[in-house]
Scaffold this motif. Structure first.
Motif, PDB file in Angstrom:
ATOM      1  N   ASP A 263      78.778  36.518  63.926  1.00 23.06           N
ATOM      2  CA  ASP A 263      78.700  37.942  63.627  1.00 23.06           C
ATOM      3  C   ASP A 263      77.368  38.530  64.085  1.00 23.06           C
ATOM      4  N   ARG A 264      76.300  37.742  63.997  1.00 21.50           N
ATOM      5  CA  ARG A 264      75.012  38.227  64.491  1.00 21.50           C
ATOM      6  C   ARG A 264      75.070  38.400  66.011  1.00 21.50           C
ATOM      7  N   GLU A 267      76.532  41.692  66.608  1.00 22.33           N
ATOM      8  CA  GLU A 267      75.559  42.748  66.322  1.00 22.33           C
ATOM      9  C   GLU A 267      74.585  42.910  67.487  1.00 22.33           C
TER      10      GLU A 267
END
Length: 276
Positions: A263-264, A267
């Motif tokens: 998920d990072r 981002e």
């Protein structure tokens, strides 16, 4: 140039040469890449003998810099500030390589539409010793032989049909060595808590993980089958495995670790596109 990189020719520009790009470069040099073929643009990178080093793309361009291969090795968040100066350099005969986490092939194509090919590579730090894993996906007119010749000295190469799973691969293999190092560190810390010296515990932990991995790779067996060969009903190994397996907690933990890293990456992709 040695036979190891015999199908790779041309000049390469590294835009950013931090830990990962530096590990790749050092391995390529050890495999026979001529330092005269390489230039680095990075104000902070350590100098390497025989390699032209520039603080900025402007400095490199002023030195009549040209390159058929350009690799993006800076932080993904820097893509926006770099792309404007770099895009005029990346023309129809240029392979653009990227190791930027979260930056998709579509993003690269949008930033550098004139490139002959965009190649997204996800390596890991073990490339430094030729034991890494590199996932690769590409767009355009790719010189497959040259890309393969470039990546094989780094270790295992896994070609992906596209880069739709690359955020997960980034977490899984790119970040993976750090997770393994932390597991070894924790294993050693537990041994120290229970009475081993710090040095003995770390040496034993490192050798145990290394030996187990080597056995798994050479045996062709599944991890669970090998674990069963170590364990016996009611024995010490089974007692420890019962703790690890309780409630599926270990799988749940690793799933959460990989999800957070994946998920990072997404981002970072949003930031690189200017969406974050």
């Amino acid at each position: 140039m040695t036979k190891t990189l015999g199908k790779f020719a041309g000049r390469m520009l590294l835009v950013g040469c931090g830990n990962m790009a530096g590990a790749m470069l050092d391995r390529w040099l050890a495999a026979g890449l001529d330092p005269a073929q390489v230039a680095i643009v990075d104000p902070f990178a350590a100098p390497r003998e025989g390699i032209a080093h520039f603080a900025s793309l402007a400095d490199w361009s002023a030195a009549d810099g040209t390159a058929e291969w350009v690799m993006l090795g800076m932080k993904p968040q820097q893509l926006g500030e770099v792309a404007g100066d770099l895009a005029p350099v990346v023309q129809g005969d240029t392979h653009l390589l990227s190791i930027l986490a979260g930056v998709s092939l579509a993003d690269l194509a949008a930033r550098f539409p004139a490139a002959k090919a965009q190649v997204r590579i996800l390596p890991n730090l073990a490339a430094r010793i030729g034991a890494g894993v590199s996932a690769v996906a590409s767009l355009g007119e790719v010189d497959e032989a040259a890309v393969t010749a470039l990546l094989k000295p780094l270790g295992t190469v896994v070609a992906l049909a596209d880069d739709s799973t690359m955020d997960l691969v980034t977490a899984f293999t790119g970040s993976g060595p750090a997770f393994v190092f932390r597991l070894i560190e924790s294993y050693a810390a537990a041994g120290e808590r229970l009475g081993l010296s710090a040095d003995d515990s770390l040496r034993l932990a490192t050798a145990t993980f290394g030996g187990a991995t080597a056995l798994l790779e050479s045996s062709g067996e599944k991890p669970g089958a090998l674990a069963a060969q170590v364990a016996s009903k009611g024995g010490t190994t089974q007692a420890g495995l019962d703790v690890l397996d309780e409630g599926g907690q270990l799988v749940a933990l690793m799933t959460n670790v990989l999800r957070a890293a994946r998920d990072r990456g997404r981002e970072l992709a949003d930031i690189a596109r200017g969406d974050g």
